[in-house]
Every structure is written in C-alpha cells, then in structure tokens.
Write an enzyme that holds these catalytic residues in place. Sequence first.
Site, PDB file in Angstrom:
ATOM      1  N   HIS A 103     -39.407 -45.826   3.872  1.00  0.00           N
ATOM      2  CA  HIS A 103     -39.252 -47.151   3.280  1.00  0.00           C
ATOM      3  C   HIS A 103     -38.935 -47.059   1.789  1.00  0.00           C
ATOM      4  O   HIS A 103     -37.904 -47.544   1.339  1.00  0.00           O
ATOM      5  CB  HIS A 103     -40.514 -47.987   3.516  1.00  0.00           C
ATOM      6  CG  HIS A 103     -40.495 -49.327   2.869  1.00  0.00           C
ATOM      7  ND1 HIS A 103     -41.492 -49.765   2.041  1.00  0.00           N
ATOM      8  CD2 HIS A 103     -39.597 -50.331   2.919  1.00  0.00           C
ATOM      9  CE1 HIS A 103     -41.218 -50.983   1.613  1.00  0.00           C
ATOM     10  NE2 HIS A 103     -40.071 -51.352   2.134  1.00  0.00           N
ATOM     11  N   HIS A 122     -46.916 -49.203   0.879  1.00  0.00           N
ATOM     12  CA  HIS A 122     -46.728 -50.452   1.616  1.00  0.00           C
ATOM     13  C   HIS A 122     -47.321 -50.373   3.019  1.00  0.00           C
ATOM     14  O   HIS A 122     -46.995 -51.180   3.879  1.00  0.00           O
ATOM     15  CB  HIS A 122     -45.242 -50.817   1.658  1.00  0.00           C
ATOM     16  CG  HIS A 122     -44.673 -51.073   0.302  1.00  0.00           C
ATOM     17  ND1 HIS A 122     -43.908 -50.142  -0.346  1.00  0.00           N
ATOM     18  CD2 HIS A 122     -44.797 -52.119  -0.541  1.00  0.00           C
ATOM     19  CE1 HIS A 122     -43.563 -50.628  -1.539  1.00  0.00           C
ATOM     20  NE2 HIS A 122     -44.090 -51.815  -1.674  1.00  0.00           N
TER      21      HIS A 122
END
Length: 173
Positions: A103, A122
Amino acid sequence: MKCNKLVDAGRRQFLRGGLMASAGAAAATVAGTSEAEAKPALARVDYPANRLANMADLAVNEPMDVAYPDADSPGVLLKLGEAVEGGAGPDGDIVAFSVLCPHKGWFLNYNADDRTLNCPGHYSRFDAEAGGQQVWGHATHNLPQFVLRVDDSGDIYAEGVDELIYGRLSNTL
C-alpha cells in the site's frame, strides 16, 4: 443534428449479446482451468538465484530477516511447521515474503500468533499461510512472495518474486 450511423440494438438483442459473452467467458474459464494451474502466475519474475539461509538456521514460526532480489528489498523467511501454499522444502512449509507493505511501503511486522504480516501504518494484514493474501486493510495487492528452492544440502535459494515489490515500477533489476 441526427447521427444516422448509430445502431438501435434494442433490449432483447442487447441482452442476448450479453448472455452470449457471459457464456463464452464461462466456457473459457472452465476449459482453461487445468492449463492455468500448470502455468506460473503472470506477475512472477525470475531473478538470479540468491542463497538466503540454510534449513538448519530456521526455527518454526520465528521470522528471519533476508533481502531479495537485492539489498534494497527487505524480506522475511519463515518455517511455518506445516505445508502451505507456495511452501518449499521437504515439508512444504518454508516461505518468504517482501516486508514492504504494497500500500505505502511501511515495514511489516510478523505476528506469530496468527501467522500474519501486519502494517503499522494503515493496518493492512497479510496471511503467511495463504501465500501472502491480504486479509484486511488498505492495500490493493497481495504481499509479494519470493519463489524458493531448497537444495540437497538444505540451502534455501530465492529465484523469483510473485507480485510487484513496493516502490518499483516493474519487477526488474
């Protein structure tokens, strides 16, 4: 102004065309199943073989830091204790993954309790027993898994990567 080149397909003809396209896609999927199983993943890239460790260096469910295909690509080598997807070695239980979250590139941490690699940024989570499949979070790709080979002396070699390593535009050196 009216365009005379437009085709009025009509609802029935439109639905019939969609049905035929769906049937063709389904037939291609069924017919291609055995062939697809024999081929490596499309995202796989072969790199020069690199020795990562020896089987004697590994303990069950304890991660070992490695780098592959180069020093700028940190990874983890794991002996899970039971055969898993993409596993190498006599028991099919040795796997290796990039530890850069696909990501945003955060360094992943290994959780031995549930055998996942977790992103502190995250909160994406990846299952080490399922080939690095994402199980939670913002990432849109599975974790890159290193293709491993174990020789007769127990040396573990990485020979390729399946999926794109974070920060690289392609899986080339």
